[in-house]
Design a protein around this motif. Structure first.
Motif, PDB file in Angstrom:
ATOM      1  N   ALA A  71      52.680  20.774  31.638  1.00  0.00           N
ATOM      2  CA  ALA A  71      51.984  22.125  32.677  1.00  0.00           C
ATOM      3  C   ALA A  71      51.177  22.765  31.562  1.00  0.00           C
ATOM      4  O   ALA A  71      52.330  22.858  30.267  1.00  0.00           O
ATOM      5  N   TYR A  72      50.146  23.734  31.502  1.00  0.00           N
ATOM      6  CA  TYR A  72      49.444  24.550  30.450  1.00  0.00           C
ATOM      7  C   TYR A  72      48.844  25.199  32.123  1.00  0.00           C
ATOM      8  O   TYR A  72      48.506  25.576  32.320  1.00  0.00           O
ATOM      9  N   SER A  73      48.181  26.659  30.948  1.00  0.00           N
ATOM     10  CA  SER A  73      47.962  28.020  30.629  1.00  0.00           C
ATOM     11  C   SER A  73      46.320  27.792  32.019  1.00  0.00           C
ATOM     12  O   SER A  73      46.122  27.106  31.715  1.00  0.00           O
ATOM     13  N   ASP A  74      46.979  28.536  33.086  1.00  0.00           N
ATOM     14  CA  ASP A  74      45.812  27.947  34.372  1.00  0.00           C
ATOM     15  C   ASP A  74      44.347  28.770  33.294  1.00  0.00           C
ATOM     16  O   ASP A  74      44.579  29.729  34.108  1.00  0.00           O
ATOM     17  N   PRO A  75      43.272  27.923  33.338  1.00  0.00           N
ATOM     18  CA  PRO A  75      42.437  28.916  33.228  1.00  0.00           C
ATOM     19  C   PRO A  75      41.096  30.092  34.495  1.00  0.00           C
ATOM     20  O   PRO A  75      41.108  30.521  33.826  1.00  0.00           O
ATOM     21  N   LEU A  76      41.866  29.213  35.456  1.00  0.00           N
ATOM     22  CA  LEU A  76      40.846  30.109  36.200  1.00  0.00           C
ATOM     23  C   LEU A  76      41.439  31.727  36.407  1.00  0.00           C
ATOM     24  O   LEU A  76      40.903  32.538  36.493  1.00  0.00           O
ATOM     25  N   GLN A  77      42.868  32.399  35.791  1.00  0.00           N
ATOM     26  CA  GLN A  77      43.532  33.056  35.778  1.00  0.00           C
ATOM     27  C   GLN A  77      42.004  33.939  35.083  1.00  0.00           C
ATOM     28  O   GLN A  77      42.347  35.340  34.937  1.00  0.00           O
ATOM     29  N   PHE A  78      41.409  33.569  33.578  1.00  0.00           N
ATOM     30  CA  PHE A  78      40.839  34.349  32.866  1.00  0.00           C
ATOM     31  C   PHE A  78      39.420  34.453  32.848  1.00  0.00           C
ATOM     32  O   PHE A  78      38.690  34.799  32.899  1.00  0.00           O
ATOM     33  N   ASP A  79      38.822  34.088  34.403  1.00  0.00           N
ATOM     34  CA  ASP A  79      37.953  33.609  34.584  1.00  0.00           C
ATOM     35  C   ASP A  79      37.094  34.543  36.144  1.00  0.00           C
ATOM     36  O   ASP A  79      37.559  34.113  37.360  1.00  0.00           O
ATOM     37  N   PRO A  80      36.874  35.271  35.768  1.00  0.00           N
ATOM     38  CA  PRO A  80      36.538  37.174  35.937  1.00  0.00           C
ATOM     39  C   PRO A  80      35.691  36.155  37.947  1.00  0.00           C
ATOM     40  O   PRO A  80      35.794  37.707  38.387  1.00  0.00           O
ATOM     41  N   ASN A  81      35.242  35.158  37.809  1.00  0.00           N
ATOM     42  CA  ASN A  81      33.894  35.276  39.039  1.00  0.00           C
ATOM     43  C   ASN A  81      35.610  33.942  40.090  1.00  0.00           C
ATOM     44  O   ASN A  81      34.799  33.539  40.549  1.00  0.00           O
ATOM     45  N   SER A  82      36.500  33.613  39.532  1.00  0.00           N
ATOM     46  CA  SER A  82      37.518  33.135  40.210  1.00  0.00           C
ATOM     47  C   SER A  82      37.844  33.924  41.254  1.00  0.00           C
ATOM     48  O   SER A  82      38.484  34.632  41.189  1.00  0.00           O
ATOM     49  N   ALA A  83      38.526  33.077  42.003  1.00  0.00           N
ATOM     50  CA  ALA A  83      39.454  33.545  43.440  1.00  0.00           C
ATOM     51  C   ALA A  83      41.055  33.862  42.761  1.00  0.00           C
ATOM     52  O   ALA A  83      41.407  34.619  42.976  1.00  0.00           O
ATOM     53  N   TYR A  84      40.635  33.516  41.670  1.00  0.00           N
ATOM     54  CA  TYR A  84      42.352  33.169  41.581  1.00  0.00           C
ATOM     55  C   TYR A  84      42.128  33.905  40.103  1.00  0.00           C
ATOM     56  O   TYR A  84      43.260  33.380  39.400  1.00  0.00           O
ATOM     57  N   TYR A  85      41.437  34.817  39.599  1.00  0.00           N
ATOM     58  CA  TYR A  85      41.030  35.341  38.614  1.00  0.00           C
ATOM     59  C   TYR A  85      42.279  36.938  38.363  1.00  0.00           C
ATOM     60  O   TYR A  85      42.893  36.510  39.716  1.00  0.00           O
ATOM     61  N   ASP A  86      43.096  37.053  37.289  1.00  0.00           N
ATOM     62  CA  ASP A  86      44.137  37.902  37.505  1.00  0.00           C
ATOM     63  C   ASP A  86      43.996  38.858  35.861  1.00  0.00           C
ATOM     64  O   ASP A  86      44.454  38.048  34.992  1.00  0.00           O
ATOM     65  N   ALA A  87      42.864  39.409  36.305  1.00  0.00           N
ATOM     66  CA  ALA A  87      42.557  40.884  35.241  1.00  0.00           C
ATOM     67  C   ALA A  87      44.035  40.975  34.829  1.00  0.00           C
ATOM     68  O   ALA A  87      44.407  41.540  33.193  1.00  0.00           O
ATOM     69  N   ARG A  88      45.487  41.274  35.113  1.00  0.00           N
ATOM     70  CA  ARG A  88      46.521  41.491  34.259  1.00  0.00           C
ATOM     71  C   ARG A  88      47.638  40.566  33.610  1.00  0.00           C
ATOM     72  O   ARG A  88      48.104  41.054  32.604  1.00  0.00           O
ATOM     73  N   SER A  89      46.748  39.765  33.586  1.00  0.00           N
ATOM     74  CA  SER A  89      47.084  38.383  32.893  1.00  0.00           C
ATOM     75  C   SER A  89      46.743  38.289  31.358  1.00  0.00           C
ATOM     76  O   SER A  89      46.560  38.419  30.695  1.00  0.00           O
ATOM     77  N   PRO A  90      48.020  38.618  29.607  1.00  0.00           N
ATOM     78  CA  PRO A  90      48.034  38.841  29.152  1.00  0.00           C
ATOM     79  C   PRO A  90      47.487  36.979  28.585  1.00  0.00           C
ATOM     80  O   PRO A  90      48.342  35.940  28.719  1.00  0.00           O
ATOM     81  N   ILE A  91      46.238  37.325  27.654  1.00  0.00           N
ATOM     82  CA  ILE A  91      46.097  36.458  27.091  1.00  0.00           C
ATOM     83  C   ILE A  91      47.163  35.478  26.674  1.00  0.00           C
ATOM     84  O   ILE A  91      47.543  33.968  26.207  1.00  0.00           O
TER      85      ILE A  91
END
Length: 152
Positions: A71-91
């Motif tokens: 497993a690796y970091s899901d890039p969608l969590q840092f993509d503001p245009n994604s439905a799977y964006y999570d603004a509170r996920s720490p980079i």
DNA sequence: GCCAACGTTGGC
DNA sequence: GCCAACGTTGGC
């Protein structure tokens, strides 16, 4: 060797999509449930994964894939245009994980949920007893029962 | 820490 | 489209 089951809406990602992907390999992402995420993080390369089609006309086991890497970091969590964006996920400490899966086999016909419910080996399974869990481990008995019931 | 409100999953 | 299951959020 571990055994797993993942659910996917075929409109979003079907077993055929995995089979037709480059190198027959596809990123499995968008998981936003902690328990499912924790299972993703336990997955090891070459683990075998039953591929289940949910929320569709033909619900059930549609194929078999295997884990292509850890497993690796899901890039969608840092993509503001994604439905799977999570603004509170720490980079520096990503909240959500993704995994790559590789195509192994496609069922000639989907092994329906109706049949799965009748299989005694699955009466205690997470698949039939845990609602709303999209990634779950299978015991080797459960995996074998499913594998031998599918028309490959 | 409790719990009501709310949102999502997923079968039917 | 409905609704049960159930995880998450946020007020207190």
């Amino acid at each position: 060797m571990n055994y797993w089951l993942i659910k996917s809406e075929p409109d979003e990602c079907s077993i055929s999509d995995v089979a037709n992907a480059p190198q027959q390999q596809l990123r499995w992402d968008g998981i936003r449930n902690y328990q499912a995420r924790n299972f993703l993080r336990e997955m090891k390369p070459a683990d075998q994964v039953m591929f289940y089609h949910s929320s569709c006309a033909n619900i059930g086991i549609a194929g078999l894939v295997e884990v292509a890497g850890s497993a690796y970091s899901d890039p969608l969590q840092f993509d503001p245009n994604s439905a799977y964006y999570d603004a509170r996920s720490p980079i520096e400490n990503p909240r959500w994980s993704a995994i790559d899966v590789r195509f192994v086999n496609q069922a000639k016909q989907v092994l329906s949920l109706k049949i799965l419910k009748k299989m005694p080996e699955l009466s205690e399974s997470a698949l039939l007893n845990r609602a709303r869990l999209s990634v779950m481990p299978l015991t080797s008995d459960e995996w074998q029962a499913i594998h031998s019931a599918v028309d490959w």
